[in-house]
Scaffold this active site. Structure first.
Site, PDB file in Angstrom:
ATOM      1  N   SER A   1       0.825  -1.216   0.000  1.00  0.00           N
ATOM      2  CA  SER A   1       0.000   0.000   0.000  1.00  0.00           C
ATOM      3  C   SER A   1       0.848   1.250   0.000  1.00  0.00           C
ATOM      4  O   SER A   1       1.704   1.416   0.870  1.00  0.00           O
ATOM      5  CB  SER A   1      -0.844   0.087   1.276  1.00  0.00           C
ATOM      6  OG  SER A   1      -1.745  -0.937   1.347  1.00  0.00           O
TER       7      SER A   1
ATOM      8  N   HIS B   1      -3.981   1.023  -4.146  1.00  0.00           N
ATOM      9  CA  HIS B   1      -3.318  -0.101  -4.794  1.00  0.00           C
ATOM     10  C   HIS B   1      -3.531   0.041  -6.283  1.00  0.00           C
ATOM     11  O   HIS B   1      -4.672   0.052  -6.732  1.00  0.00           O
ATOM     12  CB  HIS B   1      -3.946  -1.437  -4.360  1.00  0.00           C
ATOM     13  CG  HIS B   1      -3.818  -1.700  -2.900  1.00  0.00           C
ATOM     14  ND1 HIS B   1      -2.776  -2.404  -2.367  1.00  0.00           N
ATOM     15  CD2 HIS B   1      -4.594  -1.358  -1.870  1.00  0.00           C
ATOM     16  CE1 HIS B   1      -2.921  -2.462  -1.066  1.00  0.00           C
ATOM     17  NE2 HIS B   1      -4.019  -1.841  -0.729  1.00  0.00           N
TER      18      HIS B   1
ATOM     19  N   HIS C   1      -5.573  -9.009  -1.668  1.00  0.00           N
ATOM     20  CA  HIS C   1      -5.707  -9.259  -0.226  1.00  0.00           C
ATOM     21  C   HIS C   1      -6.811 -10.269   0.052  1.00  0.00           C
ATOM     22  O   HIS C   1      -7.823 -10.306  -0.647  1.00  0.00           O
ATOM     23  CB  HIS C   1      -6.040  -7.955   0.506  1.00  0.00           C
ATOM     24  CG  HIS C   1      -4.960  -6.933   0.424  1.00  0.00           C
ATOM     25  ND1 HIS C   1      -4.867  -6.046  -0.623  1.00  0.00           N
ATOM     26  CD2 HIS C   1      -3.913  -6.677   1.244  1.00  0.00           C
ATOM     27  CE1 HIS C   1      -3.802  -5.279  -0.437  1.00  0.00           C
ATOM     28  NE2 HIS C   1      -3.202  -5.642   0.679  1.00  0.00           N
TER      29      HIS C   1
ATOM     30  N   TYR D   1      -8.832 -10.077   2.480  1.00  0.00           N
ATOM     31  CA  TYR D   1     -10.067  -9.374   2.891  1.00  0.00           C
ATOM     32  C   TYR D   1     -10.898  -8.887   1.709  1.00  0.00           C
ATOM     33  O   TYR D   1     -12.055  -8.507   1.867  1.00  0.00           O
ATOM     34  CB  TYR D   1      -9.756  -8.199   3.837  1.00  0.00           C
ATOM     35  CG  TYR D   1      -8.906  -7.094   3.254  1.00  0.00           C
ATOM     36  CD1 TYR D   1      -9.405  -6.201   2.309  1.00  0.00           C
ATOM     37  CD2 TYR D   1      -7.592  -6.935   3.665  1.00  0.00           C
ATOM     38  CE1 TYR D   1      -8.614  -5.199   1.781  1.00  0.00           C
ATOM     39  CE2 TYR D   1      -6.792  -5.931   3.143  1.00  0.00           C
ATOM     40  CZ  TYR D   1      -7.314  -5.067   2.196  1.00  0.00           C
ATOM     41  OH  TYR D   1      -6.519  -4.087   1.670  1.00  0.00           O
ATOM     42  N   GLU D   2     -10.310  -8.917   0.507  1.00  0.00           N
ATOM     43  CA  GLU D   2     -11.095  -8.518  -0.666  1.00  0.00           C
ATOM     44  C   GLU D   2     -12.055  -9.636  -1.082  1.00  0.00           C
ATOM     45  O   GLU D   2     -12.908  -9.431  -1.935  1.00  0.00           O
ATOM     46  CB  GLU D   2     -10.159  -8.174  -1.836  1.00  0.00           C
ATOM     47  CG  GLU D   2      -9.359  -6.906  -1.600  1.00  0.00           C
ATOM     48  CD  GLU D   2      -8.367  -6.638  -2.725  1.00  0.00           C
ATOM     49  OE1 GLU D   2      -8.748  -5.998  -3.704  1.00  0.00           O
ATOM     50  OE2 GLU D   2      -7.215  -7.102  -2.614  1.00  0.00           O
TER      51      GLU D   2
ATOM     52  N   ALA E   1       2.764  -2.141   4.120  1.00  0.00           N
ATOM     53  CA  ALA E   1       2.520  -1.126   5.140  1.00  0.00           C
ATOM     54  C   ALA E   1       2.072  -1.893   6.382  1.00  0.00           C
ATOM     55  O   ALA E   1       1.316  -2.859   6.268  1.00  0.00           O
ATOM     56  CB  ALA E   1       1.408  -0.192   4.683  1.00  0.00           C
TER      57      ALA E   1
ATOM     58  N   MET F   1      -2.029  -6.859   6.934  1.00  0.00           N
ATOM     59  CA  MET F   1      -3.075  -7.717   6.353  1.00  0.00           C
ATOM     60  C   MET F   1      -2.619  -8.420   5.073  1.00  0.00           C
ATOM     61  O   MET F   1      -3.441  -8.723   4.205  1.00  0.00           O
ATOM     62  CB  MET F   1      -4.319  -6.864   6.059  1.00  0.00           C
ATOM     63  CG  MET F   1      -4.847  -6.112   7.277  1.00  0.00           C
ATOM     64  SD  MET F   1      -6.187  -5.009   6.828  1.00  0.00           S
ATOM     65  CE  MET F   1      -6.350  -4.022   8.331  1.00  0.00           C
ATOM     66  N   SER F   2      -1.323  -8.656   4.943  1.00  0.00           N
ATOM     67  CA  SER F   2      -0.833  -9.246   3.688  1.00  0.00           C
ATOM     68  C   SER F   2       0.442 -10.041   3.926  1.00  0.00           C
ATOM     69  O   SER F   2       0.731 -10.453   5.041  1.00  0.00           O
ATOM     70  CB  SER F   2      -0.548  -8.116   2.690  1.00  0.00           C
ATOM     71  OG  SER F   2       0.556  -7.344   3.113  1.00  0.00           O
TER      72      SER F   2
ATOM     73  N   ASN G   1       1.918   3.520  10.893  1.00  0.00           N
ATOM     74  CA  ASN G   1       1.148   4.048  12.028  1.00  0.00           C
ATOM     75  C   ASN G   1       1.482   3.205  13.245  1.00  0.00           C
ATOM     76  O   ASN G   1       1.993   2.092  13.108  1.00  0.00           O
ATOM     77  CB  ASN G   1      -0.359   3.927  11.730  1.00  0.00           C
ATOM     78  CG  ASN G   1      -0.776   2.491  11.427  1.00  0.00           C
ATOM     79  OD1 ASN G   1      -0.540   1.985  10.324  1.00  0.00           O
ATOM     80  ND2 ASN G   1      -1.348   1.820  12.409  1.00  0.00           N
TER      81      ASN G   1
ATOM     82  N   HIS H   1      -6.852   4.482   6.935  1.00  0.00           N
ATOM     83  CA  HIS H   1      -6.079   4.195   5.725  1.00  0.00           C
ATOM     84  C   HIS H   1      -5.397   5.478   5.236  1.00  0.00           C
ATOM     85  O   HIS H   1      -4.324   5.425   4.633  1.00  0.00           O
ATOM     86  CB  HIS H   1      -6.998   3.614   4.650  1.00  0.00           C
ATOM     87  CG  HIS H   1      -6.266   3.052   3.472  1.00  0.00           C
ATOM     88  ND1 HIS H   1      -5.362   2.026   3.577  1.00  0.00           N
ATOM     89  CD2 HIS H   1      -6.298   3.395   2.153  1.00  0.00           C
ATOM     90  CE1 HIS H   1      -4.860   1.769   2.380  1.00  0.00           C
ATOM     91  NE2 HIS H   1      -5.413   2.584   1.502  1.00  0.00           N
TER      92      HIS H   1
HETATM   93  N1  HPA Z   1      -3.039  -2.926  11.312  1.00  0.00           N
HETATM   94  C1  HPA Z   1      -3.179  -3.777  10.285  1.00  0.00           C
HETATM   95  N2  HPA Z   1      -2.729  -3.524   9.064  1.00  0.00           N
HETATM   96  C2  HPA Z   1      -2.108  -2.365   8.848  1.00  0.00           C
HETATM   97  C3  HPA Z   1      -1.922  -1.422   9.875  1.00  0.00           C
HETATM   98  C4  HPA Z   1      -2.425  -1.721  11.186  1.00  0.00           C
HETATM   99  O1  HPA Z   1      -2.303  -0.940  12.142  1.00  0.00           O
HETATM  100  N3  HPA Z   1      -1.269  -0.373   9.335  1.00  0.00           N
HETATM  101  C5  HPA Z   1      -1.062  -0.667   8.023  1.00  0.00           C
HETATM  102  N4  HPA Z   1      -1.561  -1.878   7.731  1.00  0.00           N
END
Ligand code: HPA
Length: 275
Positions: A28, A59, A81, A83-84, A111, A209-210, A233, A245
């Site tokens: 991302s 993306h 992903h 989750y998609e 990310a 998440m990947s 973050n 996001h």
């Molecule tokens: N959690 C899950 N996936 C992420 C995060 C997070 O804080 N930041 C970027 N991808």
């Protein structure tokens, strides 16, 4: 599966015309590395036989074939992903295709949220190991021994010499670098503070998440991996504000130059290490 891999591989061979040595998956907000590719062929995922189509904001959805610092590479600008709604097999299909195209190693980027309290947004982290907490595995189902072993070892998938090299490269470039364990969850909801405390207890330094499904398939096909997370973050409960996001994309935008400088250099060294 083998027939599908063959069809997608042949298609990319005809389009790309070059034999890539390294596969790169851009996470991302990290897709900007494609701007550094020369003699670049851009192939939208939807044109590639049997590829799923990416849907998430931030993306892109292209295979990029070209040269990075004279190294022939194939890059995924945007990934698929879980989750998609795709299956584990679908999100890892591109790794199988890149392997069939002849790549010798894989650079995965993402990310991630920082769990380790010494991390700050904008840090880059070399992944030294992972925890699969998605509750599934891309190798579930029948196994084709020609693709890999039924029970593949994962203890050395993040190749040690690559990790050492990446730290040396970062030092040489004056880029501060962290190292740690990446835990993969399905998303798309961010974690709760209690989940993050649990993950910290389990030994995780960053969450995302990947990546892990792709790395498991890389391990299955015996592709050595280098993984780099951009800590975009602080994870839930560590951060004092609401997760979004938007913050993820803002941070990747801020560290873009540093990330790209590091990625370009490590790719050169990955090839050297393989020779
Ligand atoms: N959690 C899950 N996936 C992420 C995060 C997070 O804080 N930041 C970027 N991808």
């Amino acid at each position: 599966m083998k027939k599908k891999i063959k069809e997608a591989t042949q298609f990319l061979q005809e389009k790309g015309k070059i034999q890539p040595k390294i596969g790169i998956i851009l996470g991302s907000g990290l897709g900007g590395l494609v701007e550094e590719v020369t003699s670049c062929k851009v192939i939208p995922y939807e044109q590639i036989p049997h590829f799923p189509v990416s849907t998430v904001e931030g993306h892109g959805g292209n295979m990029i074939i070209g040269y990075l610092h004279d190294i022939p590479v194939i890059m995924m600008q945007g990934r698929f992903h879980y989750y998609e709604g795709y299956s584990m097999q679908e999100i890892t299909f591109p790794v199988r295709v890149m392997k069939a195209l002849g790549i010798e190693s894989l650079l995965v980027t993402n990310a991630a949220g920082g769990i380790n309290e010494s991390f700050v947004p904008g840090d880059l982290m070399i992944i030294n190991d992972h925890i699969q907490a998605m509750g599934s595995n891309p190798l579930i189902g029948g196994n084709d021994e020609q693709l890999g072993a039924r029970f593949p070892d994962m203890s050395r998938v993040y190749k040690e010499s690559y990790r050492t090299m990446a730290k040396e490269v970062a030092k040489r470039l004056g880029i501060s670098i962290k190292e740690g364990v990446y835990i993969a969850v399905t998303g798309p909801s961010y974690e709760t503070p209690a989940e993050i405390r649990m993950f910290r207890t389990l030994g995780a330094d960053a969450v995302g998440m990947s990546t892990v499904p792709e790395v498991i398939v890389a391990g299955h096909t015996k592709l050595p991996v280098l993984g780099i997370s951009c800590i975009t973050n602080l994870a839930a409960g560590v951060s004092t504000h609401t997760l979004s996001h938007k913050e993820v994309i803002e941070t990747t935008e801020r560290v873009k130059e540093t990330f790209q400088t590091l990625a370009k250099e490590v790719v050169v060294e990955m090839v050297r290490k393989g020779e």
